[in-house]
Design an enzyme around this catalytic site. Structure first.
Site, PDB file in Angstrom:
ATOM      1  N   SER A 117       0.841  -1.190   0.000  1.00 24.50           N
ATOM      2  CA  SER A 117       0.000   0.000   0.000  1.00 24.50           C
ATOM      3  C   SER A 117       0.879   1.244   0.000  1.00 24.50           C
ATOM      4  CB  SER A 117      -0.904   0.010   1.238  1.00 24.50           C
ATOM      5  OG  SER A 117      -0.126   0.328   2.369  1.00 24.50           O
ATOM      6  N   LYS A 118       0.200   2.375   0.001  1.00 22.47           N
ATOM      7  CA  LYS A 118       0.930   3.647  -0.020  1.00 22.47           C
ATOM      8  C   LYS A 118       1.884   3.760   1.163  1.00 22.47           C
ATOM      9  CE  LYS A 118      -1.614   6.696  -2.906  1.00 22.47           C
ATOM     10  NZ  LYS A 118      -2.713   7.564  -3.096  1.00 22.47           N
ATOM     11  N   ARG A 119       1.496   3.107   2.258  1.00 16.69           N
ATOM     12  CA  ARG A 119       2.344   3.176   3.447  1.00 16.69           C
ATOM     13  C   ARG A 119       3.726   2.547   3.224  1.00 16.69           C
ATOM     14  NH1 ARG A 119      -1.169   0.455   7.183  1.00 16.69           N
ATOM     15  NH2 ARG A 119      -2.747   0.868   5.611  1.00 16.69           N
TER      16      ARG A 119
END
Ligand code: GLU
Length: 480
Positions: A249-251
């Site tokens: 994910s973006k994380r």
């Protein structure tokens, strides 16, 4: 076998690594079979779709070398086709207008939740009489179009990656919404429906997409049947996971292909890495290959079912291999935009031959193209910053005299060459009666500000060509 495959991104964001990897598998499969790869932009969600995302997606695909043979087709330009198909299902009694309000749906869901049941539509408006319909209309209710799903059905397909798949009709959430009311009254067809209409219309032979679409596939197969169309083969590719095994994910600092470009990855290194995300060639020791070479070997038998872990170290390694093997003139072309983006001026004698010489000096130390920005800073700035160690070096006994002797020797030089640079060093060692190490270290600090760095003689030649060596030596003498 006639192979026609497609990548169907929604332009609601930049080209994501997951979509791009799906595009890679589609491309490889198409090329393996001499088939057709189609680009379809799924922009039915008018509120979230943006032309700049479409642009980003197309630029990203091209950059990666994932050229398409047909398209781009835009779903927003094909509404007529979808509306006709909705009408056909309504006329055949396979779909119906549902007037259930959102409050009623909410109450239904609450009731199901209280009983510990999975939320589903209870098909309550499946068989409305004309009078009931008229009554709902009179109440001013809007409607959606639902496609009838038989709870008793078992939907089975042979997935090219996952093998036999089966899904019960009763697990699909009740009759599915295929179109919503729209302001113009024509109806707004929804994703699961338009995908099928397009895939039929474009004669897609194989639907290759992420495994997050498996439940959609079950619904879509029922739609193919309703239209009496040939059902394509399906291949659901594994998700990309982070090193902890969770969906990337973006994380994880991973977003779009344009970000990877900005981070200094080469298109070849990145696309090579993406090919290995869930697939391996028959000779699994082979890790570096072009898309064309991978296409020759690509089959779904070698695509994993399990999620593919995204390994930054591996990507970096592959990227460095590509950088080290890129010819200097091409690498220079690749690096110039990064230098420009960093605000470095290419003026002041930094012409093409000079830049290529600089690239030759740095190439072997680069993992990402962006590494060249920091590493080459000293060649683009007028002065250097002294590191702590560098500063100490200049305070060493004899350092100042060494630097003065180098300047004096330089004055007598018409043009510095590799040989004359070596000669100056030897000469100074002898005349000053000092160790060669002292001369080399002092010279390095004067020219670069630090005790470590790229090849000293090459660096000196580069700085000499743009007239920066003498001023730096003088500056160092002043502080030593
Ligand atoms: N627009 C869908 C997506 O971006 C494509 C799904 C499909 O390939 O059918 O996920």
């Amino acid at each position: 076998m006639t192979v026609r495959v497609r990548i169907a991104p929604s332009p609601t964001g930049n080209l994501h690594i997951g979509t791009a990897r799906t595009a890679v598998f589609n491309w490889l499969f198409a090329r393996h079979h001499g088939g057709t790869f189609i680009l379809r932009i799924e922009d039915t969600d008018l509120e979230r779709s943006r032309p700049e995302y479409t642009e980003n997606i197309m630029t990203g695909l091209r950059w990666l070398g994932l050229t398409w043979d047909e398209g781009p087709f835009f779903q927003s330009q094909r509404l007529d086709l979808y509306q006709k198909a909705v009408k056909q299902l309504l006329d055949q009694g396979l779909a119906y207008r549902c007037y259930t309000t959102s409050e009623e749906l909410e109450a239904l869901r609450e009731g199901q939740k209280a009983k510990g049941e999975a939320p589903r539509y209870d098909n309550r408006h499946r068989n409305l009489t004309p009078e009931q319909e008229a009554e709902f209309k009179a109440q001013g209710r809007s409607f959606v179009i639902r496609f009838k799903i038989d709870d008793e059905r078992e939907i089975i397909w042979n997935d090219l990656v996952r093998g036999k798949m089966s899904w019960r009709g009763s697990d699909l959430g009740g009759d599915m919404v295929i179109a919503r009311a729209s302001a113009d009254g024509a109806g707004q067809p929804l994703y699961n429906f338009v995908v099928v209409i397009d895939d039929i219309d474009m004669q897609i032979s194989h639907v290759i997409r992420g495994e997050d679409h498996i439940a959609n596939t079950a619904k879509q197969i029922l739609l193919y049947e309703a239209f009496g169309a040939k059902i394509p083969e399906f291949a659901h590719t594994p998700l990309i996971l982070n090193m902890e095994g969770r969906k990337l994910s973006k994380r994880d600092g991973v977003t779009s292909i344009s970000d990877f470009k900005q981070m200094g990855f080469t298109s070849e290194g990145l696309v090579n890495y993406m090919t290995l995300l869930g697939w391996s060639p028959p000779d699994s020791t082979q890790e570096i290959f072009t898309l064309e070479a991978a296409a020759k070997e690509f089959t779904f038998e070698r695509v994993n079912k399990a999620g593919a872990k995204f390994d930054w170290a591996k990507l970096d390694w592959l990227n460095s291999q590509y950088i080290h093997n890129t010819p200097v003139d091409q690498l220079t072309d690749l690096l110039i935009p990064y230098w420009e983006a960093a605000g470095y001026s290419l003026a002041g004698g930094r012409d093409r031959p000079w830049l290529e010489q600089l690239v030759g000096l740095l190439s072997a130390s680069l993992t990402r193209l962006t590494d060249a920005v920091d590493m080459s800073k000293l060649f683009f700035s007028e002065t250097v910053e002294l590191s702590e160690e560098g500063s100490k070096q200049l305070q060493q006994e004899g350092s100042k005299a060494v630097l003065e002797a180098i300047i004096a020797a330089l004055e007598a030089q018409a043009q510095l060459t590799e040989t004359s640079a070596q000669d100056i060093i030897k000469q100074v060692v002898k005349a000053q009666n000092v160790k060669k190490g002292l001369v080399m270290r002092s010279l390095r600090v004067a020219l670069t500000g630090d005790v470590h760095g790229p090849d000293l003689i090459q660096s000196w030649l580069l700085l000499n060509q743009i007239g920066l060596d003498k001023p730096r030596l003088s500056q160092a003498i002043a502080v030593s």
